[in-house]
Design an enzyme around this catalytic site. Sequence first.
Site, short mmCIF file in Angstrom:
data_model
loop_
_atom_site.label_atom_id
_atom_site.label_comp_id
_atom_site.label_asym_id
_atom_site.label_seq_id
_atom_site.Cartn_x
_atom_site.Cartn_y
_atom_site.Cartn_z
N TYR A 65 0.83 -1.21 0.00
CA TYR A 65 0.00 0.00 0.00
C TYR A 65 0.86 1.26 0.00
O TYR A 65 2.01 1.25 0.44
CB TYR A 65 -0.93 -0.01 1.22
CG TYR A 65 -1.68 -1.32 1.35
CD1 TYR A 65 -2.64 -1.69 0.41
CD2 TYR A 65 -1.40 -2.22 2.39
CE1 TYR A 65 -3.31 -2.91 0.50
CE2 TYR A 65 -2.07 -3.43 2.49
CZ TYR A 65 -3.03 -3.77 1.54
OH TYR A 65 -3.68 -4.97 1.62
N THR A 97 -7.39 0.35 17.50
CA THR A 97 -8.15 0.55 18.74
C THR A 97 -8.89 1.87 18.81
O THR A 97 -9.38 2.26 19.87
CB THR A 97 -7.23 0.43 19.98
OG1 THR A 97 -6.20 1.42 19.90
CG2 THR A 97 -6.60 -0.96 20.04
#
Length: 327
Positions: free
Chosen positions: A166, A240
Amino acid sequence: MHVVWDISVILQTFIICTSSAQPITSKLDGSWWAYKDVVQGSFVPVPSFWGLVNSAWNLCAIGKRQSPIDIETSHMIFDPYLTPLRLNTGGRKMGGTMYNTGKHVSLRPDKAHLVNISGGPLGYSYRLEEVRLHFGSEDSQGSEHLLNGQGFPGEVQLIHYNQDLYTNYSEAAKSPYGIAVVSIFIKLSENSNTFLNRMLNRDTITRINYKHDAFLLMGMNIADLYPDTTRYITYEGSITIPPCYETATWILINKPVYVTQMQMHSLRLLSQNEPYKIFLSMSDNTRPTQPLLQRCIRTNINFSKQGRDCPNNRALRPQYRGNMEDK
């Protein structure tokens, strides 16, 4: 209980009203979330609501590989094929900008000094995007991950993206094998880790007292942040913070890093807000632990010669806590 009911009603009304007009995702900013209730006169979703207020964040509520987790040593599986993690700095020190984002202390390296990790459980090379600090208002809490139910005063997270597949972090975060996070628990000591001392000494930390404050740091050696061990724990999980994409490989180092009590106190004096708003400490900037479900927790800590079946519910000797206690 009455207050919780009122918030639920408000939230349901909010969702119904906005969804009937247009998709809620078009109405919300990506930073419109919080770790804890804030006194600002308006509703801002805390972790239990993240997956409910924005359809793009639904993994926060329904995901099966969410992070952080409580590392139960009895569930760890020794994997002899886990090689040491490799850190590549090109032999150069790095510079970066330290930010008060309102949610974290964040150090973002400049693009001229690339830091990569590979090896270990990783099949690709990952580039360092951010060093993020989580910390608590008390010494018994502050880490996102727990160890046998025990929290630590803080947790350093080195967030990397897959540079082989990526082009940037944003693309990688939503894609398979996109993210690798090296996590190191923070403990208190009379002496501080060399790298963290550069970030947390009084001359530096006071430059980012308020949200949006930033300060440039130069000549830092990221290798100084890593404890002297090749042992770690790893599992497949998520980012998270919203949108909680389940694209992260977590690597929890088997030794902590140390900061002083004064440096921890300085962190707790950082504000979530701009200087003209009410002071709200940034501390306790942690997401609650999430269910492990059917995931494996692998380790190269050779605590047992028992089998490597996965998942494994056999009770293994919990020696990891003892290792974590060692300097």
